[in-house]
Design a protein around this motif. Structure first.
Motif, short mmCIF file in Angstrom:
data_model
loop_
_atom_site.label_atom_id
_atom_site.label_comp_id
_atom_site.label_asym_id
_atom_site.label_seq_id
_atom_site.Cartn_x
_atom_site.Cartn_y
_atom_site.Cartn_z
N ASN A 111 0.83 -1.20 0.00
CA ASN A 111 0.00 0.00 0.00
C ASN A 111 0.87 1.25 0.00
O ASN A 111 0.65 2.19 -0.75
CB ASN A 111 -0.91 -0.05 1.24
N LEU A 112 1.91 1.22 0.81
CA LEU A 112 2.84 2.34 0.88
C LEU A 112 3.58 2.51 -0.45
O LEU A 112 3.71 3.61 -0.98
CB LEU A 112 3.84 2.09 2.02
N LEU A 113 4.04 1.39 -1.00
CA LEU A 113 4.76 1.44 -2.27
C LEU A 113 3.85 1.92 -3.40
O LEU A 113 4.29 2.60 -4.33
CB LEU A 113 5.31 0.05 -2.62
N CYS A 150 11.51 -2.16 -10.62
CA CYS A 150 10.35 -2.94 -11.04
C CYS A 150 9.35 -2.02 -11.75
O CYS A 150 9.04 -0.95 -11.26
CB CYS A 150 9.68 -3.58 -9.83
N PRO A 151 8.86 -2.47 -12.91
CA PRO A 151 7.95 -1.62 -13.67
C PRO A 151 6.55 -1.56 -13.06
O PRO A 151 5.77 -0.69 -13.40
CB PRO A 151 7.91 -2.26 -15.06
N SER A 152 6.21 -2.49 -12.19
CA SER A 152 4.89 -2.44 -11.58
C SER A 152 4.94 -3.03 -10.17
O SER A 152 5.88 -3.75 -9.82
CB SER A 152 3.87 -3.22 -12.42
N LEU A 153 3.90 -2.73 -9.42
CA LEU A 153 3.82 -3.21 -8.04
C LEU A 153 3.73 -4.75 -8.00
O LEU A 153 4.35 -5.41 -7.18
CB LEU A 153 2.57 -2.59 -7.39
N ARG A 154 2.96 -5.29 -8.94
CA ARG A 154 2.79 -6.74 -9.00
C ARG A 154 4.14 -7.43 -9.26
O ARG A 154 4.48 -8.42 -8.64
CB ARG A 154 1.80 -7.08 -10.11
N GLN A 155 4.87 -6.83 -10.21
CA GLN A 155 6.19 -7.37 -10.56
C GLN A 155 7.10 -7.33 -9.34
O GLN A 155 7.88 -8.25 -9.10
CB GLN A 155 6.77 -6.51 -11.69
N LEU A 206 -11.21 -10.27 1.02
CA LEU A 206 -11.14 -8.83 0.75
C LEU A 206 -10.93 -8.57 -0.74
O LEU A 206 -11.50 -7.66 -1.31
CB LEU A 206 -10.00 -8.20 1.55
N ARG A 207 -10.09 -9.43 -1.35
CA ARG A 207 -9.84 -9.24 -2.78
C ARG A 207 -11.15 -9.36 -3.56
O ARG A 207 -11.40 -8.62 -4.51
CB ARG A 207 -8.83 -10.29 -3.27
N ALA A 236 0.33 -12.49 -5.40
CA ALA A 236 0.78 -11.13 -5.67
C ALA A 236 -0.38 -10.29 -6.19
O ALA A 236 -0.59 -9.15 -5.77
CB ALA A 236 1.93 -11.13 -6.67
N ALA A 237 -1.15 -10.87 -7.10
CA ALA A 237 -2.28 -10.13 -7.69
C ALA A 237 -3.31 -9.78 -6.62
O ALA A 237 -3.80 -8.65 -6.56
CB ALA A 237 -2.93 -10.96 -8.79
N ASP A 238 -3.62 -10.75 -5.72
CA ASP A 238 -4.55 -10.49 -4.62
C ASP A 238 -4.06 -9.35 -3.74
O ASP A 238 -4.80 -8.42 -3.41
CB ASP A 238 -4.70 -11.74 -3.74
N MET A 239 -2.79 -9.44 -3.36
CA MET A 239 -2.23 -8.44 -2.45
C MET A 239 -2.24 -7.06 -3.08
O MET A 239 -2.60 -6.07 -2.43
CB MET A 239 -0.80 -8.82 -2.08
N VAL A 240 -1.86 -6.99 -4.34
CA VAL A 240 -1.78 -5.69 -5.01
C VAL A 240 -3.19 -5.09 -5.16
O VAL A 240 -3.39 -3.90 -4.95
CB VAL A 240 -1.08 -5.83 -6.38
N THR A 241 -4.16 -5.95 -5.48
CA THR A 241 -5.54 -5.45 -5.63
C THR A 241 -6.01 -4.82 -4.32
O THR A 241 -6.54 -3.70 -4.31
CB THR A 241 -6.48 -6.61 -6.00
N VAL A 242 -5.79 -5.52 -3.21
CA VAL A 242 -6.24 -5.00 -1.91
C VAL A 242 -5.43 -3.76 -1.53
O VAL A 242 -5.99 -2.76 -1.05
CB VAL A 242 -6.13 -6.09 -0.82
N ALA A 243 -4.11 -3.81 -1.77
CA ALA A 243 -3.26 -2.67 -1.41
C ALA A 243 -3.67 -1.41 -2.16
O ALA A 243 -3.74 -0.33 -1.60
CB ALA A 243 -1.79 -3.00 -1.69
#
Ligand code: ZN
Ligand code: ZN
Length: 270
Positions: free
Chosen positions: A6-8, A19-24, A67-68, A37-44
């Motif tokens: 979330n911070l990133l 890294c070009p994206s948060l997921r990456q 949550l996702r 990774a996709a779940d975490m990034v979606t929620v973040a």
């Protein structure tokens, strides 16, 4: 981890890690499987808009996957109900409620049946369905027999690519020009009119041929980025520093790598 993501996300901090994206970032730096990774990034990311998602997760009253699921439907107005459901409901309750809130008629899929055969599943709206039936009529008429949907799709994909793929366009234009030059004996050099943003078709074609209409970024392991979508033209020497719109000064980059490259340039200057 979600808190850190979330911070990133809020600071684009993943760029500091090449890294070009948060997921990456989550996949490469933490070794997470792609779906986690996709779940975490979606929620973040959604937590930037609705911070209660993160605090609910931190209190340990629900799971990441629950949550996702609600991320696609939750809004500032109805967040209380959704978060309540995420805490008290089962996965199935949540799935049902999400489906009701945002009806998704068909799960899209494209799966291999064997080496040369895939099965496609998509949803169509009424207009597209009618268009498809019309195309089927036209092709059946032309071929003097009833064509299958798969044959329709085959034709449609060829026509769209012929018309829209920058690589095909470039190949065609280059062939045409070669034929014309042969006829004239010499090439007429056109005056170069400089305009920001819109590059002359000839330059576009030359770049597409050279980069194969694909992101040209190569990472530390020497792997080239496979992205062929959301391509930008990046000036190696910036226009503000006298860089020109010539083929040699331009590079195809996907939006993620374009962002990364500019970030790195800024870091190097400061
Ligand atoms: Zn650029
Ligand atoms: Zn890329």
């Amino acid at each position: 981890m979600v808190e850190l993501l979330n911070l990133l996300a809020s600071t684009s901090g993943y760029l500091y890690f090449q890294c070009p994206s948060l997921r990456q970032y989550a996949i490469e730096k933490w070794g997470l499987p792609e779906y986690t990774a996709a779940d975490m990034v979606t929620v973040a990311r959604k937590s930037l808009e609705i911070p209660e998602l993160l605090s609910t997760l931190q209190r340990g009253q629900t799971s990441l996957s629950k949550l996702r699921r609600i991320c696609s439907v939750i809004t500032l107005k109805d967040k209380a109900e959704w978060l309540d459901l995420a805490e008290k409901g089962t996965n199935r309750d949540i799935e049902k409620a999400v489906a009701a809130a945002r009806p998704q008629p068909v799960d899209e899929s494209l799966n291999y049946k064997d080496d040369n055969l895939s099965e496609l599943r998509v949803g169509l709206n009424e207009e597209t369905r009618k268009n498809l039936e019309r195309i089927r009529d036209l092709l059946s008429q032309k071929n003097g027999r009833a064509v299958t949907l798969s044959e329709c799709l085959e034709q449609m994909t060829k026509i769209v690519l012929e018309k829209m793929d920058p690589l095909k366009k470039a190949e065609r234009a280059t062939k045409r020009r070669a034929a014309k030059c042969e006829k004239l004996g010499t090439c007429q050099i056109r005056k170069f009119i400089r305009a920001r943003r819109k590059l002359p078709a000839r330059v576009e074609h030359a770049i597409n041929l050279r980069d194969q209409a694909q992101c040209a970024h190569v990472n530390h392991q020497g792997q080239r980025c496979p992205n062929r979508r959301w391509l930008h033209r990046h000036h190696l020497k910036p226009v503000s520093m006298g860089g020109d719109d010539g083929v040699a000064n331009l590079r195809s980059l996907c939006s993620g790598h374009h962002r990364l490259v500019h970030f790195q340039e800024k870091e190097n200057l400061s």
